[in-house]
Scaffold this motif. Structure first.
Motif, short mmCIF file in Angstrom:
data_model
loop_
_atom_site.label_atom_id
_atom_site.label_comp_id
_atom_site.label_asym_id
_atom_site.label_seq_id
_atom_site.Cartn_x
_atom_site.Cartn_y
_atom_site.Cartn_z
N THR A 50 40.13 39.05 40.51
CA THR A 50 39.74 40.07 41.46
C THR A 50 38.27 39.81 41.91
O THR A 50 37.95 39.85 43.11
CB THR A 50 39.84 41.47 40.84
N ALA A 51 37.38 39.52 40.90
CA ALA A 51 35.98 39.28 41.19
C ALA A 51 35.82 38.04 42.08
O ALA A 51 35.07 38.07 43.07
CB ALA A 51 35.22 39.08 39.87
N ILE A 52 36.56 36.92 41.73
CA ILE A 52 36.50 35.70 42.50
C ILE A 52 36.93 35.99 43.94
O ILE A 52 36.28 35.59 44.90
CB ILE A 52 37.42 34.62 41.87
N ALA A 53 38.06 36.74 44.01
CA ALA A 53 38.63 37.03 45.33
C ALA A 53 37.62 37.85 46.15
O ALA A 53 37.40 37.59 47.34
CB ALA A 53 39.97 37.78 45.18
N ALA A 54 36.93 38.79 45.54
CA ALA A 54 36.01 39.66 46.22
C ALA A 54 34.81 38.85 46.72
O ALA A 54 34.42 38.95 47.89
CB ALA A 54 35.58 40.78 45.26
N THR B 252 44.08 30.30 47.01
CA THR B 252 44.45 31.24 48.04
C THR B 252 43.36 31.23 49.13
O THR B 252 43.66 31.20 50.34
CB THR B 252 44.58 32.67 47.47
N LEU B 253 42.03 31.16 48.67
CA LEU B 253 40.91 31.15 49.58
C LEU B 253 40.96 29.89 50.44
O LEU B 253 40.82 29.94 51.64
CB LEU B 253 39.61 31.22 48.76
N TRP B 254 41.22 28.80 49.67
CA TRP B 254 41.27 27.50 50.37
C TRP B 254 42.36 27.50 51.42
O TRP B 254 42.18 27.09 52.54
CB TRP B 254 41.50 26.39 49.32
N ILE C 240 45.90 39.58 46.83
CA ILE C 240 46.63 40.38 45.85
C ILE C 240 47.51 39.47 45.00
O ILE C 240 47.62 39.66 43.80
CB ILE C 240 47.51 41.45 46.56
N LEU C 241 48.01 38.40 45.66
CA LEU C 241 48.94 37.51 44.97
C LEU C 241 48.33 36.84 43.74
O LEU C 241 48.89 36.95 42.62
CB LEU C 241 49.51 36.48 45.93
N ALA D 265 43.16 45.64 44.09
CA ALA D 265 43.33 44.56 43.12
C ALA D 265 43.13 45.06 41.69
O ALA D 265 43.90 44.75 40.81
CB ALA D 265 42.37 43.43 43.44
N VAL D 266 42.04 45.86 41.51
CA VAL D 266 41.79 46.38 40.15
C VAL D 266 42.96 47.22 39.69
O VAL D 266 43.43 47.07 38.56
CB VAL D 266 40.48 47.20 40.12
N LEU D 267 43.43 48.06 40.59
CA LEU D 267 44.57 48.92 40.24
C LEU D 267 45.78 48.06 39.87
O LEU D 267 46.45 48.29 38.84
CB LEU D 267 44.95 49.85 41.41
N ILE D 268 45.99 47.03 40.68
CA ILE D 268 47.14 46.15 40.41
C ILE D 268 46.96 45.48 39.05
O ILE D 268 47.88 45.41 38.25
CB ILE D 268 47.30 45.12 41.53
#
Lengths: 710, 147
Positions: free
Chosen positions: A53-57, A13-15, A34-35, A88-91
């Motif tokens: 979530t951590a990676i995304a953050a 997603t980041l890429w 979120i995806l 994200a955590v909530l999700i």
């Protein structure tokens, strides 16, 4: 794997964001992260979700947020970034919960499927809606009810109603389940082919949110075999209990183990009294050895069938029984006891005795008795007398003269077919038989009862011959009697005519001599002539009396009611009319009347009273008593005087003709009077007799039976 | 026995003794002038109907009475009576049976045949002669002759 997936998707997603023209200052579009978080949480659960979530953050902070390539974040982007992490955590948490739930549900569904499979294997399952319509049935239900599934669905359970259960039973069931309670019971159902089966049934109502039954699940087990076995058991028990036969079981040791009411009736012991007791208590002492024999046979696995013997009742009396004894085996086939079925055969014995007794009548009958089937001409019964008399009869049958022509006779006469026996006579050789032939309509057989009437016919012939002979003799004798009577009459006639004529002449000529020559006779001459005259007169009297007597025997006798009292009185008066002063006193008692000839009975009184007066004339207080007394043979009349009487040594001569017990000089008489009395009384069927002692008077008795009617 | 004078009695009697006693009584009592005595039934009928030995007799001359014994040789008294009653000439002639027989049979038969009187001869001569005298008196003097 899930972590790698979380890392990959997040980095991807980041890429993608970097590759699609990211420029610093551009919106980082954090929402894209979120995806992968959702995907990672969904695939991997809580760990990979948080990892993503951590990676995304970190990734977004490093590559997208200013300052770029630094994990620091400008104050401007910090709220977005934190919001992204929180969302994200909530999700992740939510997706993880969803995922767990989902997994649990899947497991639960799998479990349920397995349980249903297991249930289907074991039970008969049906589900109905609240109105009772079948919405589901399993294969076992179909197999047991023999209906196809399509035939069952949409129907209700009335389709398989056996009508065995009561209305109350069914309404109780519905009341229970419609209130949401579980019903448990045993139901008898009817399969499509009409056979019945029993199911042990549990019906569980499933309720909706409102607490109303939503559907009913019925789980059943086929218990038909047990039910049938139970029913059979009950039936057997009922049979045993209701049997009139005594049904007893015992151990091989001879101890009673069961005792039905029939046994109680037959032997008198109740079940309580008998069970546990030795069977020997039923044996009369002289038959105890029977039990050993029976037990030995049972132990060898043999049965004793219809053995007739005697047993003893509780009260000590003996009873005739027929007993069948069979071994009882356990499941493994070992003999553990015996069953005894005893039947009271007293009635049968009596019936047998009676049958034998009844059979002895034709069997011992000296006359021939034969039963014949007219259609087959078979002899169906023949008694020993018939075989003895006609040994060829069983062989020759209808060709034997004893039976020959019998069917033709039936057809010809039609006799004997209406239940009335037909009688006819058959001559066989020198014997004659009277046959009574009875048709038995039910069997089409005829019974022939025959009697040898040869002797009877001979006797009858003899009787006829004797009768004829007797008749001939009677005619002969009557003719003789008539001839004798005629002769007697002729004799009497001669006597009256011819004998009196010379007497009359003697008397007449003496008188003529006396008239013509009387004056020439001296006194002695006159006396002598008078003697001749008086003797002639006396002989005339004798002849007259004798004629009276003889006429009496021949005279026809009348029979009317005779007033004996009046007759005696009138005759007494007649006899004493000319006696003047010498009339004896008359003591006349009332006499019973009689039936007879009045003229003849007058003769009786004339002679008896004449004698009484005559022989008592020397008694100054002469009394004549006339009376009667009751006797065994009717009334006895008597005439009694107190005259000279007679010597009873000469009683036997008294009633003979011309018999006199007194001298002519003393008492005149011809000696015919009493003979005449006797003749009259005899002709009236009576008796006459006398009693007397010399000088003590005489009594004459006579009877006149009143039952003399002809 | 017969005479030219009117015959008053025909005595039919076979017993000469009885006949003598009867005739003696009738004569002694002067009851009769003319008696004809015949000794059997046949002669009686011959006399009555003027036949045989009595042929030529005037048949119309009949006695006042016939004294008839029953027991007679040849033709007996009842036969004589029957013959007389059967014949118009003698049908009404008075007949008195004078016999020894007391038999009911004889009495009844005689009356059936139309006898006018039936007298049993008594053995006793006094009684006998009294009876004869009475019947002579009655039939010869008192009785009105029918013919």
């Amino acid at each position: 794997m899930s972590y790698l997936f979380a890392l990959g998707t997040t980095l991807g997603t980041l890429w993608l964001r970097l590759a699609f023209g990211y420029h610093a200052g551009d919106e980082p579009v954090l929402v894209l992260f979120i995806l992968p978080v959702v995907l990672s949480a969904y695939v991997g659960g809580l760990g990979p979700g948080l990892f993503a979530t951590a990676i995304a953050a970190l990734g977004s902070s490093y590559y997208l947020l200013t300052p770029l390539h630094s994990f620091r974040t400008s104050d401007l982007n910090l709220p977005n970034w934190v919001a992204m992490i929180i969302v994200a955590v909530l999700i992740v948490v939510l997706v993880n919960a969803l995922r767990t739930n989902h997994r649990n549900l899947r497991a639960a569904l799998a479990d349920a499927g397995e349980i249903r499979t297991a249930l289907d294997q074991h039970a008969i399952v049906a589900i109905t809606d609240p109105r009772g319509k079948i919405t589901f049935v399993n294969d076992k239900f179909c197999a047991l009810s023999k209906y196809a599934r399509e035939e069952l669905l949409g129907q209700d359970h009335r389709l398989i109603n056996s009508r065995h259960h009561s209305k109350e039973f069914i309404s109780d069931l519905w009341a229970t389940i419609s209130q949401g309670r579980v019903w448990h019971g045993e139901i008898k159902n009817r399969a499509k082919d009409g056979t019945f089966y029993w199911v042990d049934t549990t019906i569980v109502p499933f309720l909706d949110a409102a607490g109303k039954p939503r559907q009913y699940v019925a789980i059943r087990a086929d218990i038909s075999a047990r039910k049938w076995a139970e029913e059979a058991q009950v039936r057997l028990a009922a049979i045993v209990n209701s049997s009139d036969d005594a049904i007893i079981s015992k151990t091989l040791g001879g101890i009673i183990t069961s005792w039905n009411p029939g046994a109680e009736t037959l032997f008198g012991h109740t079940a309580e009294e008998a069970i546990g007791q030795p069977i020997a208590m039923l044996f009369p002492p002289d038959r105890l050895s029977e039990e050993d024999e029976i037990l030995a046979r049972i132990a060898r696995g043999e049965s004793v069938k219809h053995f007739e013997t005697l047993r003893r009742r509780k009260d000590g009396s003996l009873v005739d029984i027929s007993v069948t004894i069979s071994p009882i085996t356990d499941h493994e086939g070992r003999i553990i006891g015996a069953s005894k079925i005893s039947r009271d055969i007293t009635e049968r014995k009596l019936a047998q005795e009676k049958t034998a007794w009844l059979a002895s009548f034709p069997e011992k009958n000296p006359n021939a008795i034969v039963e014949l089937d007219l259609r087959s001409s078979e002899i169906t019964y023949i008694n020993p007398a018939a075989i003895r008399l006609f040994p060829d009869l069983p062989k020759l049958r209808l060709e034997h003269p004893f039976l020959a022509g019998l069917p033709a006779l039936f057809e010809a006469t039609g006799q004997g077919t209406d239940g009335e026996p037909m009688r006819h006579e058959r001559v066989l050789g020198d014997r004659c038989f009277s046959q009574t032939v009875n048709l038995i309509p039910e069997s089409g057989r005829v019974r022939i009862y025959s009697t040898d009437i040869t002797e009877r016919l001979r006797a009858e012939e003899e009787v006829r011959r004797l009768n004829a002979e007797l008749e001939r003799r009677v005619i002969e004798r009557t003719a003789q009697l008539e001839a004798a009577n005629k002769e007697l009459e002729a004799f009497s006639y001669s006597v009256s005519h011819d004998l009196r004529a010379p007497l009359r002449s003697v008397h007449g000529y003496v008188r003529m001599v006396m008239e013509d020559y009387g004056d020439r006779f001296d006194a002695e001459g006159v006396r002598l002539m008078n003697v001749v005259s008086s003797e002639a007169r006396r002989m005339g009297q004798l002849i007259d009396d004798l004629l009276d007597f003889s006429r009496l025997g021949r005279q026809k006798m009348g029979s009317t009611e005779v007033d004996m009292t009046a007759l005696a009185r009138s005759e007494f008066e007649h006899q004493t009319r000319d006696l003047k002063d010498r009339v004896p006193r008359l003591d006349l008692r009332p006499l019973p009347p009689t039936q007879g000839d009045p003229a003849m009975l007058r003769q009786v009184f004339a002679n008896l009273l004449g004698n009484a007066i005559k022989f008592s004339r020397h008694n100054p207080t002469a009394t004549v008593e006339i009376g009667s007394q009751s006797g065994a043979e009717g009334d006895v009349y008597y005439v009694k005087d107190n005259g000279v009487g007679f010597d009873d040594r000469y009683l036997h001569k008294l009633f003979g003709v011309f018999q006199r017990l007194h001298g002519e000089a003393e008492f005149e008489g011809t000696g015919v009077g009493l003979a005449l009395v006797k003749r009259v009384i005899l002709r009236h069927g009576g008796k006459v007799w006398a009693e007397s002692k010399l000088q003590e008077g005489a009594t004459f008795y006579f009877t006149l039976p009143t039952d003399r009617h002809n | 026995m017969s005479s030219q004078s009117q015959v008053e009695v025909l005595l039919v009697e076979d017993n000469p003794r009885d006949a003598e006693m009867t005739l003696r009584t009738l004569r002694r009592r002067n009851l009769v002038n003319s008696v004809v005595h015949v000794k059997d039934g046949q002669e009686a009928l011959e006399w009555l109907f003027a036949e045989g030995a009595h042929a030529g007799r005037d048949v119309s001359q009949l006695p006042k009475v016939v004294l008839l014994d029953l027991k007679l040789p040849k033709v007996d008294g009842l036969e004589v009576l029957r013959a007389m009653r059967a014949d118009e000439r003698t049908r009404l002639l008075p007949v008195v049976v004078l016999t020894s027989s007391q038999e009911d049979r004889d009495v009844i038969e005689s009356y059936k045949l139309g006898v006018n009187s039936y007298i049993v001869k008594p053995v006793d001569f006094e009684n006998f002669s009294a009876a004869v005298a009475e019947l002579g008196h009655y039939w010869l003097l008192l009785n009105q002759k029918p013919l």
